[in-house]
Design a protein around this motif. Structure first.
Motif, PDB file in Angstrom:
ATOM      1  N   ARG A 110       2.470   2.493  -6.605  1.00  0.00           N
ATOM      2  CA  ARG A 110       3.017   1.152  -5.910  1.00  0.00           C
ATOM      3  C   ARG A 110       4.756   0.896  -6.465  1.00  0.00           C
ATOM      4  O   ARG A 110       5.668   0.878  -5.801  1.00  0.00           O
ATOM      5  CB  ARG A 110       1.956   0.747  -5.018  1.00  0.00           C
ATOM      6  CG  ARG A 110       2.475  -0.146  -3.919  1.00  0.00           C
ATOM      7  CD  ARG A 110       1.911  -1.342  -3.500  1.00  0.00           C
ATOM      8  NE  ARG A 110       1.443  -2.336  -4.415  1.00  0.00           N
ATOM      9  CZ  ARG A 110       2.059  -2.984  -4.573  1.00  0.00           C
ATOM     10  NH1 ARG A 110       3.603  -3.910  -4.208  1.00  0.00           N
ATOM     11  NH2 ARG A 110       2.194  -4.748  -5.857  1.00  0.00           N
ATOM     12  N   VAL A 134       8.214   1.005  -4.996  1.00  0.00           N
ATOM     13  CA  VAL A 134       8.945   0.199  -4.520  1.00  0.00           C
ATOM     14  C   VAL A 134       9.764  -0.592  -5.012  1.00  0.00           C
ATOM     15  O   VAL A 134      11.077  -0.417  -4.290  1.00  0.00           O
ATOM     16  CB  VAL A 134       8.131  -1.080  -4.616  1.00  0.00           C
ATOM     17  CG1 VAL A 134       8.722  -2.146  -4.076  1.00  0.00           C
ATOM     18  CG2 VAL A 134       6.401  -0.690  -3.247  1.00  0.00           C
ATOM     19  N   PRO A 180       8.179  -2.166   2.334  1.00  0.00           N
ATOM     20  CA  PRO A 180       7.188  -2.022   1.208  1.00  0.00           C
ATOM     21  C   PRO A 180       5.607  -2.216   2.196  1.00  0.00           C
ATOM     22  O   PRO A 180       4.764  -1.817   1.618  1.00  0.00           O
ATOM     23  CB  PRO A 180       7.518  -2.882  -0.148  1.00  0.00           C
ATOM     24  CG  PRO A 180       8.832  -2.736   0.200  1.00  0.00           C
ATOM     25  CD  PRO A 180       9.437  -3.277   1.593  1.00  0.00           C
ATOM     26  N   LEU A 200       4.613   3.317   2.261  1.00  0.00           N
ATOM     27  CA  LEU A 200       4.780   2.265   0.342  1.00  0.00           C
ATOM     28  C   LEU A 200       3.409   1.552   0.909  1.00  0.00           C
ATOM     29  O   LEU A 200       2.802   1.523  -1.125  1.00  0.00           O
ATOM     30  CB  LEU A 200       5.986   1.738   0.254  1.00  0.00           C
ATOM     31  CG  LEU A 200       7.298   2.511   0.197  1.00  0.00           C
ATOM     32  CD1 LEU A 200       8.457   1.150   0.264  1.00  0.00           C
ATOM     33  CD2 LEU A 200       7.628   3.106  -1.115  1.00  0.00           C
ATOM     34  N   LYS A 254       0.663   3.185  -1.285  1.00  0.00           N
ATOM     35  CA  LYS A 254       0.646   3.736  -2.907  1.00  0.00           C
ATOM     36  C   LYS A 254      -0.286   2.884  -3.152  1.00  0.00           C
ATOM     37  O   LYS A 254      -1.078   1.906  -2.863  1.00  0.00           O
ATOM     38  CB  LYS A 254       1.926   3.450  -3.525  1.00  0.00           C
ATOM     39  CG  LYS A 254       3.246   4.469  -2.502  1.00  0.00           C
ATOM     40  CD  LYS A 254       3.056   6.221  -3.256  1.00  0.00           C
ATOM     41  CE  LYS A 254       4.063   6.765  -2.652  1.00  0.00           C
ATOM     42  NZ  LYS A 254       3.480   8.434  -2.600  1.00  0.00           N
TER      43      LYS A 254
END
Length: 425
Positions: free
Chosen positions: A183, A187, A232, A237, A240
């Motif tokens: 993640r 990001v 994010p 995103l 993730k």
């Protein structure tokens, strides 16, 4: 990484060195890059057919040459495109100055120069404690605001002062070395690979609004900051996983300050411990050379293939015109003049960041040109460079996720930019 003033511009030494190499290569740069891409395609093809022992037994060469069928196809396509463009053969759609010619002549020589020095010098940035020191000091800011490790601030700085590609390479390397989770890497790669100040000046000059550079750049920073907080938290995103490249999880104690330490003493201790284990000159040179080869030979063919295809779609099809149509009501709602013309430029930025500014130069309204220029910079994801680099790197994002992030960034930043533009004009 230290900001310096060079030719009356703020930049970093690595960008100056890369520009010096471009100047030295001059007209031979495209020939060198073409040779690199063709050589890489031939080496990959031979590896697939023969599977020589010296390649399969080497961790580095096996990773570089023994690639998956999809990346094999992309690498071959990049070689075909670059040969057609360099020698001026084949369809005009592939080799024109707005498609393959743009990637080969304007983009690849820049990337070639940056990659060589970024690759060689990255171990100095990564292995001697700088990121450990600043990562610890900045965790108190980056973690609560962006839910990211403090060291990600260095990636942003590398992009902001130098080049977005340097930030992506730095992020990818740290993801491989287990400093970022999936993640965090996704990001940082899609949110903090900001456009350099120098390139922002080129964009605002293209729309003939140089006198507005200061409010323009402040607008870009404001919109980019808010997008970095909001995007994010949205799919893809937020989907993730917070796991490292080897599927392990981050230790929650990693970022806690142990008893007997303050934030500076802990950062300094971690930095010195990292420097102690950095290895000697041979280790530094070996890692630097491997980085440079991986970037130059591994990523440049990908950029040629994906960048050319994206620009062909922009130049010779109505795909981006149709994709831009849903933005017309939004632009009208925000009271942006010449909304229909502006809508055509919004999604075309996914192909190349400079295309919206080129198309916007024929728009009469200063406000609309300002919005489009700022928009093109804050969208960040464009397939002729950043998108292709992200796909070619180890950062876990695919083409469709990049397009979704591009649209989200557009929807988040457009109202902010439009609001500021109404205050200025």
């Amino acid at each position: 990484m230290t900001p310096i003033s060079y030719e009356d511009k703020l930049t970093i030494p690595i960008a100056v060195i890369a520009k010096s190499l471009q100047y030295l290569l001059a007209d031979t740069a495209t020939a060198v890059v073409t040779a690199v891409v063709v050589l890489m395609a031939l080496a990959t093809l031979l590896t697939k057919i023969i599977k020589p022992a010296f390649v399969t037994s080497s961790r580095f060469l096996n990773m570089l040459l023994n690639i998956s069928p999809v990346w094999f196809a992309v690498r071959m396509l990049g070689a075909i495109f670059i040969v057609m463009t360099f020698f001026g053969i084949g369809p005009e759609a592939v080799r024109s100055s707005g498609t393959g010619g743009l990637v080969l002549n304007d983009l690849l020589p820049v990337l070639f120069s940056v990659f060589i020095f970024a690759g060689m010098l990255l171990p100095l940035l990564l292995n001697y404690g700088l990121l450990e020191l600043f990562g610890t000091l900045l965790t108190k800011i980056m973690r609560p605001v962006f839910n990211l490790p403090g060291r990600s601030a260095i990636d942003c700085l590398a992009s902001w002062l130098g080049d977005g590609s340097v930030g992506i390479l730095l992020t990818s390397k740290q993801y491989e070395d287990k400093f970022y989770t999936q993640r965090e890497a996704a990001v940082i790669g899609t949110t903090f690979s900001a456009v350099s100040i120098t390139f922002s000046l080129v964009v605002i000059s293209q729309v003939q609004l140089e006198s507005y550079f200061v409010p323009f750049y402040l607008t870009v920073c404001l919109a980019g900051f808010l997008a970095a907080i909001i995007v994010p938290k949205l799919p893809p995103l937020c989907w993730k996983k917070d796991i490292f490249i080897d599927d392990t999880k981050r230790d929650p104690e990693d970022e806690k300050i142990p008893a007997g330490h303050n934030i500076f003493s802990l950062g300094l201790e971690r930095a010195l411990a990292k420097a102690d284990n950095a290895g000697g000159v041979k280790s530094l040179l070996t890692e630097g050379v491997e980085n440079a080869i991986d970037m130059v030979f591994g990523i440049i063919p990908v950029v040629m293939a994906i960048g050319t295809v994206a620009l062909m779609l922009a130049e010779y099809t109505q795909v981006f015109t149709y994709l831009g149509m849903p933005f017309i009501p939004l632009l009208e709602l925000l009271h942006i003049p010449e909304a229909e013309m502006a809508s055509k430029t919004i999604v075309v930025g996914f192909a190349d960041m400079f295309l919206p500014s080129i198309l916007a130069s024929s728009i009469e309204s200063d406000m609309t040109r300002f919005v489009i220029a700022a928009m093109s910079v804050t969208q960040l994801i464009y397939m002729s460079e950043v998108g292709a680099l992200l796909i070619g790197s180890k950062i876990p994002v695919n083409f469709f996720e990049l397009f979704a992030i591009f649209i989200l960034r557009t929807l988040v930043t457009l109202p902010i930019i439009a609001g500021v533009a109404h205050l200025i004009f």
